[in-house]
Every structure is written in C-alpha cells, then in structure tokens.
Scaffold this motif. Sequence first.
Motif, PDB file in Angstrom:
ATOM      1  N   ARG A 123       0.831  -1.206   0.000  1.00 28.86           N
ATOM      2  CA  ARG A 123       0.000   0.000   0.000  1.00 28.86           C
ATOM      3  C   ARG A 123       0.869   1.262   0.000  1.00 28.86           C
ATOM      4  O   ARG A 123       0.479   2.296  -0.555  1.00 28.86           O
ATOM      5  N   LEU A 124       2.027   1.184   0.624  1.00 31.87           N
ATOM      6  CA  LEU A 124       2.937   2.327   0.624  1.00 31.87           C
ATOM      7  C   LEU A 124       3.376   2.665  -0.803  1.00 31.87           C
ATOM      8  O   LEU A 124       3.569   3.837  -1.146  1.00 31.87           O
ATOM      9  N   GLU A 125       3.547   1.641  -1.626  1.00 25.85           N
ATOM     10  CA  GLU A 125       3.917   1.879  -3.016  1.00 25.85           C
ATOM     11  C   GLU A 125       2.850   2.683  -3.763  1.00 25.85           C
ATOM     12  O   GLU A 125       3.161   3.402  -4.716  1.00 25.85           O
ATOM     13  N   GLU A 126       1.575   2.552  -3.305  1.00 30.54           N
ATOM     14  CA  GLU A 126       0.487   3.274  -3.960  1.00 30.54           C
ATOM     15  C   GLU A 126       0.369   4.716  -3.484  1.00 30.54           C
ATOM     16  O   GLU A 126      -0.042   5.593  -4.240  1.00 30.54           O
ATOM     17  N   VAL A 127       0.678   4.959  -2.205  1.00 34.75           N
ATOM     18  CA  VAL A 127       0.430   6.289  -1.632  1.00 34.75           C
ATOM     19  C   VAL A 127       1.695   7.111  -1.458  1.00 34.75           C
ATOM     20  O   VAL A 127       1.628   8.321  -1.234  1.00 34.75           O
TER      21      VAL A 127
END
Length: 988
Positions: free
Chosen positions: A571-575
């Motif tokens: 999810r960090l890769e998305e945000v």
Amino acid sequence: MEKSCSLLVHFDKGTPALASEIKEALEGNDVEAKVDAMKKAIMLLLNGETLPQLFITIVRYVLPSEDHTVQKLLLLYLEIIEKTDTKGRVLPEMILICQNLRNNLQHPNEYIRGVTLRFLCRLNEVEIIEPLIPSVLANLEHRHQFIRRNAILAIMAIYKLPQGEQLLVDAPEMIEKLLTTEQDQSAKRNAFLMLFNCAQDRAINYLLTHVDRVSEWGELLQMVVLELIRKVCRTNKGEKGRYIKIIISLLNVPSAAVIYECAGTLVSLSSAPTAIRAAANTYCQLLLSQSDNNVKLIVLDRLNELKASHRDILVEMVMDVLRALSSPNPDIQRKTLDIVLELITPKNINEVVLTLKKEVMKTQGGELEKNGEYRQMLIQAIHSCAIKFPEVASTVVHLLMDFLGDSNVASAMDVAVFVREIIETNPKLRVSIITRLLDTFYQIRAARVCSCALWIIGEYCLSLSEVESGLATIKQCLGDLPFYIISEEGDTADTSQKSQQVNSITVSSKRPAILADGTYATQSAASETASSAPTVVQGSSSIGHLRSLILSGDFFLGAVISCTLTKLILRLEEVQPSTVEVNKASTQALLIIVSMLQLGRSSFLSHPIDSDSNDRIVLCIRLLCNTGDEIRKIWLRSCRESFVQMLSDKQLRETEEIKAKALVSHAQPDDLIDFYHLKSRKGMSQLELEDEVQDDLKRATGEFVNDGDDANKLNRILQLTGFSDPVYAEAYVTVHHYDIVLDVTIINRTKETLQNLCLELATMGDLKLVERPQNYTLAPESSKQIKANIKVSSTETGVIFGNIVYETSNVLERSVVVLNDIHIDIMDYISPAVCSDAAFRTMWAEFEWENKVAVNTVIQDEKDFLDHIIKATNMKCLTAPSAMEGECGFLAANLYAKSVFGEDALVNLSVEKQADEGFKLMQLLSESSSLLNRSILSGYFETLTFLIVRRAWNTSTRNQVFAEKSKNNIAYSLDLKFVKRQESLSFV
C-alpha cells in the motif's frame, strides 16, 4: 419399596430383624427398645413381609403406650398394614383399633389428637371411619388451632371417599360456617381448600362476598384463592373480568410468593395490555427485591416467556430488567443480557448502551470476583447493539479498545472482533479507530488478539501517515534486530536463559485446532494465553509483548506479522510518491521478516518453525522482492472483499431467520373477526374491555388453536405386546424436558375378568420411575389407560422394559406377558442452537480423543449428505451457505445443538468426493475395541448406516463417526463432541 408410605423411616441396611426379636422387644417395658422394634417392623412391612403374628402383640403392648414417638409409629404401622381380605371386606380384628382411635380423638394431649386426625386423612375403609365421625366433628370446636386444622383436613378426606357424602351430608355447610368465625389463618386456609375441592360454588360465593377483604387474608389462604380463580376461569371464561380485579388487588400484598403467583395467573388468564403490564412490573420488582439467585433465575425465565408474546410491553421496562445486572452471579447476568438484547429499539438503545458502558467501567476495579467473564459478556452485548444500531458504535468503540490488552484473553478477543466489524461497517470511524489501535497496540498481550489487530492494521491503514505509523508501531514493538546474538558466548548464554524463561511460561505442546470452516490446523497453546511480563533481550532499546511472543516460539503470529508488513509495503507503493522511501521501508520490512525466519530455523528455541508458517513467511519475502499487479490486487483487495462477504452473509442469515419467524401464521381464511368499535361496553371496565378485545384478536390470529402434529403422534405409539397375546398393550411416549410420560393402553382380549393386573416397569440408564403402578381389575374385552411417569437425569440413551402380570379365576398362578423394550430416543433432548465460531473452536479444543467408525451410504452429493446429517441429528449448521457454494469435491461444515440439560453437542462434517465406484463398509471395530466401552447405537438413517461409539472421560465424552475411503464415491468424516462441564457425560 413395595408399598407407599406417607413418612420415610431411616433404616440401615443389614440383616433383617426376626419377627421373634421384634415381638420380644415390643412386649418389654423399655420405650427406646419399643421404638426401635416398631421401626424394624415397619421397614419389613414396607419391603413385602406380612408379619401377621405381630398385630395382637402391638394391640396389647403398644396401644396403651403414652409415648408420643411410639404413638406416631403406631399410626404409621396401622397405615401400611392390610386392613381388608382378598374380597375387600374389613378384617374383623380391625375393630380392636377403632376404640383406640376414638380414645385418641378425645385425648387431653393436643398432639395425640392432631396426629390421629391426620392419620384419618389416609384411611379409606369406611367401616373403620364411620364410628369415629362424631369425635372428628367435635374437634372442629376445640380451643387449639392445631386440632381444628387437622379436623378440617380429616373431614375433607372423608368427604372425598366414594361414600363420603352419605357419611357427612352437611359437611360443606358446617365448614362454611366455620370459615366465617375462624381466626387462625391456617385453619381458614384448610376450610377454604375443603370448599374449593368439595363444594366449589360455596367457595366462590364466600370469595365474592368478602372480595374487599381478600388483600387482608393470610398468605396461605390467598394462594388457594388464586388456585380457585385459575380453575374457575378455565371452565367459565366469561367471568374472567371480576376475578382479574381480585388478582390485581393482590399484587400489592407484602408476600413475594403471592404476587409471583398473581403475575403468573394474570399472564395465563388475560392478554390485556393493562394486565400484562402489571404482571411484568411485578416480575421486575421481584427481580430487584429478592436476594435468592434461584428466585431471580426463575423470574428471568418468566420474563423471557413474556417477551415472546408481549414484546412491546416489555420494551418499556428494559431499564428495569437491566438493573438485575447488579447481581454478581454470572448466570443471572448472562440471562439478563440475553433478554435485554432482544428488547432494544431505536428509542432505548442509547440508555441501554450507556448502562452497559457504566458496567464495563465497573469491571476495571477489583470488587467483583469474575470481572473478566462479566466484562466479556458486556463486550459481546455492546457488540450486538452496535451491529443492530451502527450509530451507537462511535460512543463505545474507543472505550472498549482500552481492553485490547486485557489479561482475560477471551474478553480481549471479543473486543478485537468487535473493532474489526465496526471499522468495516462504519467508514466514518475508520481513521479514529486506526489511530487509537496504533496507540494501544503495545498493550496487547495475547497472540490471538495481536493477530486480529495486525490484520486490521494491514487492511485499513490507507493513507500515507497511517501506513507509516503502522510500520513504525510494528517495528517498535518488535524491538531491535536481530532477535538473538551469537557472537559472544556470555550474551548467548544470557539471552538463551531469558528466552527459556519466557518459554517456560508461554510455550506448550502443539495440538490440532478446528478452524471456522471445519478443517484442522496446528495451534500452539501460546496463542491461548496471555504472555508473561516483557523480558528485555540484550541489545534491545525497547521491548513489547509482540517481541516476547515471537521469542516464545509463536511463529503463526510471526507469519501474521510478515503478511501485515507485506500489505503495508504494497500500500505504501500506492500512496508514497518517493521511491527511495518505499525502498527503505521495504528493506526494513524484509530485514524483520528474514530475522523471524532465521530465528525459527535456528537452534536458539526449543522447537523449530512449523512448515506452514515457514512457507507463508517465504512467500512474503518473494512477494516483496518481486511484486505484480495481480498479486497486489489479491493481497490488498480480495482479502477484504471476502471479509465483507462474510459480514453480509451473516446479516442475510439473521434477516432470513427473522422473516421466517414472522411468516408463521395460525389464522384461517374463514375465521371470524370481531371489530373493536362494534363491541358492547355496557357494564365493562377498561380492563375487561381490553381483555375481550385481546381474546378476539387471539381467536382471529389462531393463537387459541392447538393443532398438534397427528402424524408425529402416531409415530410415537409403540406396540408393547403381540396381537395374539391375551393382553394387548401399546404406549404413547411423551418427552417433556426432564420427564417422560408413558400413556399405556391395555386391552383385555379374553372372555374372562383379569384381576390384580399390574404393569411392572423397570429402567436402564439414567431413568427413574417416579411411582409404582397400581393393581387393576379388567373386565372381559375392556381397556384401561395407565400412566407412568419417569424422570430423566442425563442425555444417555435409556431403555424401559417390563411386563404385565395378572390373575384369572381359573388359573391359580399369576400369568405374565413380557413387553417389548422402549428405547428413549436421544434426539428428544437435543434442539438446534447457535454459537460463535470462537466458542465452537474453544469447546472443540477441550477434547483430544478420537475414534474412527466406517459409514456406508449411497448418497452421491456432499450437500445432500450434509442436509441428511442435519435432519438425522436435529442440529443446526453454523457454516455459512456461501462457504459451501460451488463444486470443488470437498465440503467442511460445523453443526451445533444443545440438550435440555445444558450440554453442548458439536459436530464437524468433512466430505470429500472420490472418482472411484463402489461402496464398502469397513470393519473398524476390531482395531479400536480396546478404546471403546460399548457401542450405543447401530442403525439406519434412510440410506445412511453409521455406528456411534462412546468413551466416557472424567470431564467430557467425545464421540466421533468417521467414514474411510475404500473404493467409495464419497468419503465422509463426521466428528461428534458432547460437552459436559461439571460431571462425566455419556452422550450419543
């Protein structure tokens, strides 16, 4: 005992006394020896001895005695001896006791008079009673109330005899006059009871004449009045109105027993809202005023029954019912919460939740003995409230999150499950819940709670700040890496010592656990208990419970941590727009995951990592090293979608159950409807009018119609003898909770009169005969209905067997007809029930004994087999229908039921479809015969054949039925567990 007796005499088993010894003791002057001899004589008589030679001795030496104990035993002896010959005529020697009885009725001692009058209540011989009637009547005017009470009872008993009305023609009139002048409350009660049983019109007339003073009467008399009202209103429903007024006037008396009976009588006689409201108020007052826990439980049962038919009225009193939570008894608290949760409406939800919050806060102190158990019940109740009314979730969720670190694992787990459901169903609370969870995560002690909290963090940390906070929190709780140091011998020894200390507290042997879908998994005992206080491993700057759990060897939790870190990185890769920050966080996560894997594969701990957790952790490492869009979708969306589907299925099942209950209708299309506004109101009070209207509504909706299942009744009729036997018998078996009633029909198929016909029954198992059937005389080709009551003390399969014994005039010996055995079906005690998956797994984990028995069936479809098992075992399927959709060739389901004795029945069914043809019933008993105490049941359920076996343990019994694959189309596995918490249980 062979004969009935009004008193029980203590008698030690041993060598029975000889008649000569008893006679010698009775002829002596020692009073204690006479008492002992009389007791022995009575016991011998009760066990079938005749002792005819003792009668004259007792008349000569015992009758003149003035000792009260001797006189009491004498009356007991006279009660049980045979007073008639074979033709029913009174024996001539009985005239000897008449004069003694007359003297006792005129004795100056009140006790002798009283016990003699009471003895006359148990005499049925008119020839003995008739000379004594003048003396009995004279005692009605005695100055002492003890004698007057027993004289009234004696007159009532005599009047009830077949020729009693000729012996005492004017008895009702005399008793009615006595009732108006009598001052003693017990004597008045006996007098009114006599009129109630023998001259009901006079009792009703007396009641209506003194209706204004009923509330001033004694408690005993008021109880008889209520019994009279119930009897009159059942036979004459048109006069209910004026009697209901009497009942309502009695609701204000000080006696708790009277007002309890008043409330019960009101509910049984009337459906008027005013009457039901008065009864409910009375129950609530008793709930608060009575200190006896048994009384409170009984009152709660009455309120629960009232809730089923008059929920709207009880909704108004939900806060009064909640006050019963002040009792420290967990059974009362649990039953109170169960009732309250079904009375919640949008109007009272805020008050109820506020009260529950206050109770939760009280449990934080140390005043109560079982705070943890009570707190768990309150959390479950608040959870139910928040699911029904989501708007109240915001007021309770933050308070309950303080208990995530509770030492009571079950309570903390309930909070975690509650938070997990609320964060999905209330999106507005998501940010505040995540923030609070991250702040309190370090307080969590139990591995199961940690796993649930980590899943929430991994699924619902969506923004950049939340993801970063989640990663930081997990890293902080795990402490510095690595988990152990091997470079220095001193450090290694110190670390190992400390780790082993933790190990000794939390690690136990692994055992199989049942998952929610019915399949098995390996579970460590560390996940069931809270960990010990955190131990700082050398080189760590900060320590949390999470690190302690990992060092204790709980690698299932380690796999959960790895999955959570993986989700957060994805999810960090998305945000996170910065690739550098993403790579840095990914590297730190990989370091943590690899360190846990290295710890598991090392010899540092007493046992290595299990293969399942190892594979899961390795998968996370590979995923972080090489991510793809499809994998990202599965990890970030599919898991949450499955959870949403589970919640929607749960809500759908509850909605369907509510709709199914609402669709049940008893009304017929051609039933008459009585309109409220067209009803005549002349001379009717508001209460009478309400009662009439409610009766009309009940009549219109079919509640007065008691339509039994005729086919089911026919199935319960058992043939006991053959059609060619001289006596034909069949029994209708009725099972009602703790009682079994046998209604036996006996038909004399001969042309002769059968004398002394007796139905002799005996039981095997936990069944007990309540009474011994009497002897009967059966005319030629006539029939007789005989009822036998049997008490049940457990759910073990019982057998009733016996015979019919009779005499005929032509045959000197008694004839015997042996009856077929009656097997009491265990399914009569079992009813479908519901429990949570967590409770199911907890109960299942308590037992470790398994046994396999083959099953042979021609059912081809797994779901058909499941339906068949549910019908045959009378259980409820806990597994959601959506979990069993599709055709995968495998099905696993959990079934649950409860017995009337509070026992839990657990079933796990595992079905695998095979491609091979053919069926074979395996001979498995020879392999496991040493494990089995005995086989209980072998039979066919339609096309299903299975053998149920039993083994009794100290605290439980686990029964299992397995079907093994042997060229079968379908291989079935059926596990049954039956739980008894306090005593050994044998259950089929």
